[in-house]
Write a protein that holds these residues in place. Structure first.
Motif, PDB file in Angstrom:
ATOM      1  N   ASN A  11       0.982  -0.734  -0.330  1.00 27.01           N
ATOM      2  CA  ASN A  11       0.489  -1.816  -1.180  1.00 27.01           C
ATOM      3  C   ASN A  11       0.768  -1.544  -2.650  1.00 27.01           C
ATOM      4  N   ILE A  12       0.652  -0.263  -3.065  1.00 24.07           N
ATOM      5  CA  ILE A  12       0.939   0.091  -4.453  1.00 24.07           C
ATOM      6  C   ILE A  12       2.397  -0.206  -4.778  1.00 24.07           C
ATOM      7  N   LEU A  13       3.312   0.172  -3.870  1.00 21.76           N
ATOM      8  CA  LEU A  13       4.732  -0.105  -4.101  1.00 21.76           C
ATOM      9  C   LEU A  13       4.975  -1.604  -4.210  1.00 21.76           C
ATOM     10  N   THR A  14       4.305  -2.367  -3.327  1.00 24.13           N
ATOM     11  CA  THR A  14       4.430  -3.827  -3.381  1.00 24.13           C
ATOM     12  C   THR A  14       3.910  -4.375  -4.697  1.00 24.13           C
ATOM     13  N   ILE A  15       2.725  -3.905  -5.100  1.00 21.77           N
ATOM     14  CA  ILE A  15       2.101  -4.437  -6.305  1.00 21.77           C
ATOM     15  C   ILE A  15       2.883  -4.066  -7.549  1.00 21.77           C
ATOM     16  N   SER A 147      -2.977  -5.227   6.058  1.00 19.82           N
ATOM     17  CA  SER A 147      -3.080  -5.773   4.702  1.00 19.82           C
ATOM     18  C   SER A 147      -1.741  -5.868   3.981  1.00 19.82           C
ATOM     19  N   VAL A 148      -0.695  -5.257   4.535  1.00 25.35           N
ATOM     20  CA  VAL A 148       0.564  -5.136   3.790  1.00 25.35           C
ATOM     21  C   VAL A 148       1.252  -6.486   3.613  1.00 25.35           C
ATOM     22  N   TYR A 149       1.361  -7.274   4.708  1.00 29.02           N
ATOM     23  CA  TYR A 149       2.044  -8.567   4.610  1.00 29.02           C
ATOM     24  C   TYR A 149       1.305  -9.497   3.648  1.00 29.02           C
ATOM     25  N   GLY A 150      -0.017  -9.553   3.777  1.00 31.17           N
ATOM     26  CA  GLY A 150      -0.797 -10.387   2.868  1.00 31.17           C
ATOM     27  C   GLY A 150      -0.651  -9.949   1.429  1.00 31.17           C
ATOM     28  N   ASN A 151      -0.580  -8.640   1.228  1.00 28.56           N
ATOM     29  CA  ASN A 151      -0.401  -8.123  -0.120  1.00 28.56           C
ATOM     30  C   ASN A 151       0.968  -8.516  -0.681  1.00 28.56           C
ATOM     31  N   LEU A 152       1.977  -8.491   0.190  1.00 26.98           N
ATOM     32  CA  LEU A 152       3.310  -8.944  -0.225  1.00 26.98           C
ATOM     33  C   LEU A 152       3.266 -10.397  -0.695  1.00 26.98           C
ATOM     34  N   LEU A 153       2.616 -11.241   0.105  1.00 23.65           N
ATOM     35  CA  LEU A 153       2.517 -12.649  -0.270  1.00 23.65           C
ATOM     36  C   LEU A 153       1.703 -12.837  -1.546  1.00 23.65           C
ATOM     37  N   LYS A 154       0.575 -12.149  -1.619  1.00 18.45           N
ATOM     38  CA  LYS A 154      -0.316 -12.331  -2.768  1.00 18.45           C
ATOM     39  C   LYS A 154       0.333 -11.895  -4.068  1.00 18.45           C
ATOM     40  N   GLU A 155       0.987 -10.747  -4.031  1.00 17.85           N
ATOM     41  CA  GLU A 155       1.498 -10.172  -5.263  1.00 17.85           C
ATOM     42  C   GLU A 155       2.930 -10.588  -5.595  1.00 17.85           C
ATOM     43  N   LEU A 156       3.751 -10.752  -4.564  1.00 14.89           N
ATOM     44  CA  LEU A 156       5.175 -10.992  -4.817  1.00 14.89           C
ATOM     45  C   LEU A 156       5.581 -12.461  -4.780  1.00 14.89           C
ATOM     46  N   PHE A 157       5.036 -13.206  -3.795  1.00 13.79           N
ATOM     47  CA  PHE A 157       5.573 -14.540  -3.526  1.00 13.79           C
ATOM     48  C   PHE A 157       5.518 -15.462  -4.740  1.00 13.79           C
ATOM     49  N   SER A 158       4.328 -15.606  -5.331  1.00 12.43           N
ATOM     50  CA  SER A 158       4.189 -16.550  -6.449  1.00 12.43           C
ATOM     51  C   SER A 158       5.000 -16.112  -7.666  1.00 12.43           C
TER      52      SER A 158
END
Length: 484
Positions: A11-15, A147-158
């Protein structure tokens, strides 16, 4: 902390990837492609939508985390999740009806100081609904320990959507007005993607029957609405209030500085995705030793990681601003206040999750009201006194006072505290590093200055953290990478 650390690292890498993209958007694309007025407008609309979102969500995202693990039969679980999907509609539909009925008056009020707002007031409502249901389905996936996929969407998608749309504005494929409406549509696409994933993880048999503990579920939701609202108010009320007192362009300048300072909390946002359901599960089974362990480990790990980010930002901030257009510079004080507030919040680790998921959750109602009232009152006076710097100072003061109250509350009710034998040593390391590097810079191009100074600080900081054995989890990660 094994599963916490494993998913937290992902999640940290994603964020941080998301913050890098968001940083390009916030610091360069918005500032150059949209200009300060429309950048301020977008900031105002999204921040106001974030203020409305907790009420639309009806606290359901927290309710799912608290109650899901307590159901022992599929029938009751399915009843509960069915209710969880319906509750936000009970709020969203009446709000929509009131909005349509009084649209002219609401839009006139919000656009008194800045008429450009008037045409886009409906964006606030639409984004609030899309974000609310996204959070509901995100909580749905969290309780499945995913939580990883949701975190990708939350942080990256928008952020990626915003980047694509900003370049579309630059190349004149769309107008600025179309950008705003297209960005609104992106939030709905994100919501549908999250819903599809959550339902794939666990698809209930939908029912209009109520779970046996429906009364407790409703009461909890009503109480935690302000738990979610208080945190959101603290983050976004500044960007709502500044346009009511100043030119909307100042919201853009403030947003840039706040964005930089907020990077400090990214490790906490990553860890919280998996830490919250673990604390909820431990509390529901009365495993207080496990809660205590999660509390202490989350505190020291977050303080160590966020502390490094705090140093990297504030020890390079003057040089960072040299990369921006001149009118966006001069926000060092705002960055310091916001980043210090975020660092103190990170130090508390799982404090908020302990209160939210315990029998003492009702304290969040007066706490949330007092917190929201305090930041609004302080903003009202300090923005007049110090302009946007006053908004940053009010955030710091409210975070310090109310997080200290939460710290003392958990100690009094649970006899738990986040300190370890290494906490004081870690604070000393942070203070020494801040003092050592504050007045010193390389004399090269700003980007080279930031890179060289950042690498030097990071290497030395991690060396001391490792040698002082501040965190066994961090040392384990460093050992793993050193063996590769």
């Amino acid at each position: 902390m094994g599963i916490v650390l494993k998913q937290s690292i992902r999640n940290i890498l994603t964020i941080y990837g998301a913050f890098a993209i968001g940083g390009i958007n916030a610091l360069f694309l918005y500032t150059f492609f949209l200009g300060d007025t429309y950048y301020g407008l977008v900031t105002f609309l999204l921040s106001t939508a974030n203020l409305l979102m907790p009420f639309v969500a009806f606290g359901v995202q927290y309710t799912i985390l608290k109650f899901y693990s307590g159901y022992t039969s599929k029938l009751e679980t399915d009843k509960f999740l069915s209710v969880a999907l319906l509750l936000p509609l009970l709020v969203a539909l009446p709000i929509g009806f009131i909005g349509v009925l009084f649209y002219e008056g609401i839009s006139n009020y919000l656009s008194i100081k800045n008429p450009v707002v008037k045409e886009y007031v409906s964006v606030i409502y639409l984004v609030a609904i899309a974000t609310a249901y996204f959070e509901v389905f995100y909580a749905w996936s969290k309780v499945q320990m995913q939580s990883v996929y949701g975190n990708l969407l939350k942080e990256l998608f928008s952020r990626i959507a915003a980047m694509v749309l900003l370049f579309s504005v630059y190349f004149k494929l769309i107008t600025i007005e179309e950008f705003i409406w297209s960005l609104t549509g992106a939030y709905f696409i994100r919501m549908f993607l999250m819903a599809s994933y959550a339902l794939n993880l666990y698809r209930p048999k939908f029912s209009l029957q109520l779970p046996e503990n429906i009364g407790e579920v409703i009461r909890y939701s009503l109480y935690v609405i302000l738990a979610g609202a208080a945190g959101t108010i603290l983050i976004d009320i500044d960007k709502f209030m500044i346009p009511q007192k100043e030119a909307i362009a100042l919201t853009a300048y403030y947003s840039v500085a706040v964005y930089i300072g907020s990077v400090v909390e990214t490790p906490g946002r990553a860890m919280a995705q998996i830490l919250q359901p673990l604390i909820a599960r431990a509390l529901s089974t009365n495993k207080m030793d496990e809660v205590n362990s999660l509390y202490k480990k989350s505190s020291v790990n977050l303080l160590a990681i966020s502390g490094l980010v705090f140093l990297l930002i504030n020890l390079n901030i003057t040089v960072m601003f040299e990369l921006l257009p001149e009118k966006f510079r001069g926000g060092e004080y705002i960055v310091f206040c916001i980043s210090l507030a975020k660092l103190y919040h990170m130090f508390l680790g799982g404090n908020g999750a302990i209160i939210t998921n315990s029998k003492h959750y009702k304290v969040l109602l007066p706490y949330g009201i007092a917190m929201a009232f305090s930041v609004i009152v302080l903003n009202y006076y300090l923005i007049d006194l110090m302009s946007i710097e006053g908004a940053a100072l009010s955030t710091l003061l409210v975070v310090f006072v109310f997080n200290t109250i939460k710290l003392l509350f958990v100690k009094a009710k649970f006899n738990l505290y986040p300190f370890t034998s290494k906490t004081g040593l870690l604070f000393i390391v942070l203070i020494v590093f801040y003092g050592m590097f504050f007045f010193w810079n390389f004399q090269f191009h700003p980007l080279l200055n930031i890179a060289l100074k950042g690498i030097l600080i990071s290497v030395l900081y991690l060396f001391f953290i490792y040698k002082l054995n501040i965190s066994k989890d961090i040392n384990a990660v460093l050992n793993k990478f050193s063996r590769r």
